[in-house]
Design an enzyme around this catalytic site. Structure first.
Site, PDB file in Angstrom:
ATOM      1  N   HIS A 177       0.828  -1.205   0.000  1.00  0.00           N
ATOM      2  CA  HIS A 177       0.000   0.000   0.000  1.00  0.00           C
ATOM      3  C   HIS A 177       0.865   1.259   0.000  1.00  0.00           C
ATOM      4  O   HIS A 177       0.609   2.207  -0.762  1.00  0.00           O
ATOM      5  CB  HIS A 177      -0.916  -0.010   1.231  1.00  0.00           C
ATOM      6  CG  HIS A 177      -1.689   1.244   1.403  1.00  0.00           C
ATOM      7  ND1 HIS A 177      -2.843   1.524   0.694  1.00  0.00           N
ATOM      8  CD2 HIS A 177      -1.479   2.323   2.210  1.00  0.00           C
ATOM      9  CE1 HIS A 177      -3.303   2.698   1.049  1.00  0.00           C
ATOM     10  NE2 HIS A 177      -2.502   3.212   1.968  1.00  0.00           N
ATOM     11  N   GLU A 178       1.901   1.269   0.827  1.00  0.00           N
ATOM     12  CA  GLU A 178       2.773   2.436   0.906  1.00  0.00           C
ATOM     13  C   GLU A 178       3.564   2.634  -0.385  1.00  0.00           C
ATOM     14  O   GLU A 178       3.730   3.761  -0.854  1.00  0.00           O
ATOM     15  CB  GLU A 178       3.729   2.322   2.103  1.00  0.00           C
ATOM     16  CG  GLU A 178       3.054   2.226   3.457  1.00  0.00           C
ATOM     17  CD  GLU A 178       2.055   3.338   3.712  1.00  0.00           C
ATOM     18  OE1 GLU A 178       2.225   4.446   3.129  1.00  0.00           O
ATOM     19  OE2 GLU A 178       1.100   3.122   4.474  1.00  0.00           O
TER      20      GLU A 178
END
Length: 236
Positions: A177-178
């Site tokens: 996600h990051e």
């Protein structure tokens, strides 16, 4: 299946282009706001808000008969803040935290090595050209974030508390996600907006409290205070 893949690729490129476009819009918009703030201050300093003085003072400044000193100074500060934020992006984002950077060579514990290898694998899977810097924040709360102005200057950080809470699959999902923020370029947009908006609030606060505690007998003091109060609560 090929059509879906092509659609996803197109959407990704459209998102990247859109975020780059939005970043430039944010930069230009905030620089214009800085110019407006500086111009208002120059008007005030040169007595434009005194009765019947606005038009001649306004004309004198825009024709450079009176040099717009504060307009120029605030614009330079805005440009300088962007450059400083770019150079010190990691330290600014991690300011106040107890953290350390890990690499493949410096990772000591099993969890640090696992984290670094997960990010390395995700970086390859995402087709990223540069490995982001990896930081571990020594704190018990759970958080993770990415930052940077470009893929080359990007970093990811995660707290020790979150690492201990997640298993490998969950940790991989969080890091994916990051890294997606880095891949799509939206961290540049968010970081740019954050730096510039915080600088605006600092500048406005300086003049807000100056207007409150340093009022004098000038006839334009009330008008100036009203303008500052409006800016203080409308600009955020």
């Amino acid at each position: 299946m090929n059509d879906n893949l092509n659609r996803q690729t197109t959407n990704w490129r459209q998102t990247l282009a859109s975020n780059q476009h939005k970043t430039w819009i944010v930069i230009v918009t905030y620089l214009l706001i800085y110019l407006l703030l500086g111009f208002l201050i120059d008007l005030y300093i040169n007595g434009a808000f005194i009765e019947n003085q606005f038009t001649p003072v306004f004309h004198a400044i825009i024709t450079l008969q009176i040099f717009p000193t504060l307009t120029t100074l605030i614009f330079i500060i805005a440009i300088g803040s962007l450059l400083i934020a770019y150079q010190l992006r990691d330290r600014l984002m991690l300011l106040g935290a107890n953290y350390h950077e890990i690499t493949d060579e410096t990772a000591t514990s099993t969890e640090e090595k696992q984290l670094y290898h997960i990010i390395e694998e995700l970086k390859l899977a995402a087709g990223m050209q540069f490995m982001p810097k990896v930081y571990i924040i020594d704190a018990d709360y759970m958080n993770a974030f990415a930052s940077g102005f470009s893929e080359k200057s990007a970093m990811v950080a995660i707290t020790r508390g979150l690492i201990k809470k997640l298993n490998r699959d969950e940790l991989e999902a969080v890091m994916a996600h990051e890294l997606s923020h880095i891949r799509h370029g939206d961290i540049r947009l968010v970081l740019t907006a954050s730096v510039l908006s915080n600088l605006i609030l600092i500048v406005i606060d300086i003049f807000f409290y100056s207007a409150l505690f340093c009022r004098n007998d000038r006839r334009d003091g009330g008008q100036w205070l009203i303008i500052i109060i409006l800016l203080r609560y409308l600009l955020p």
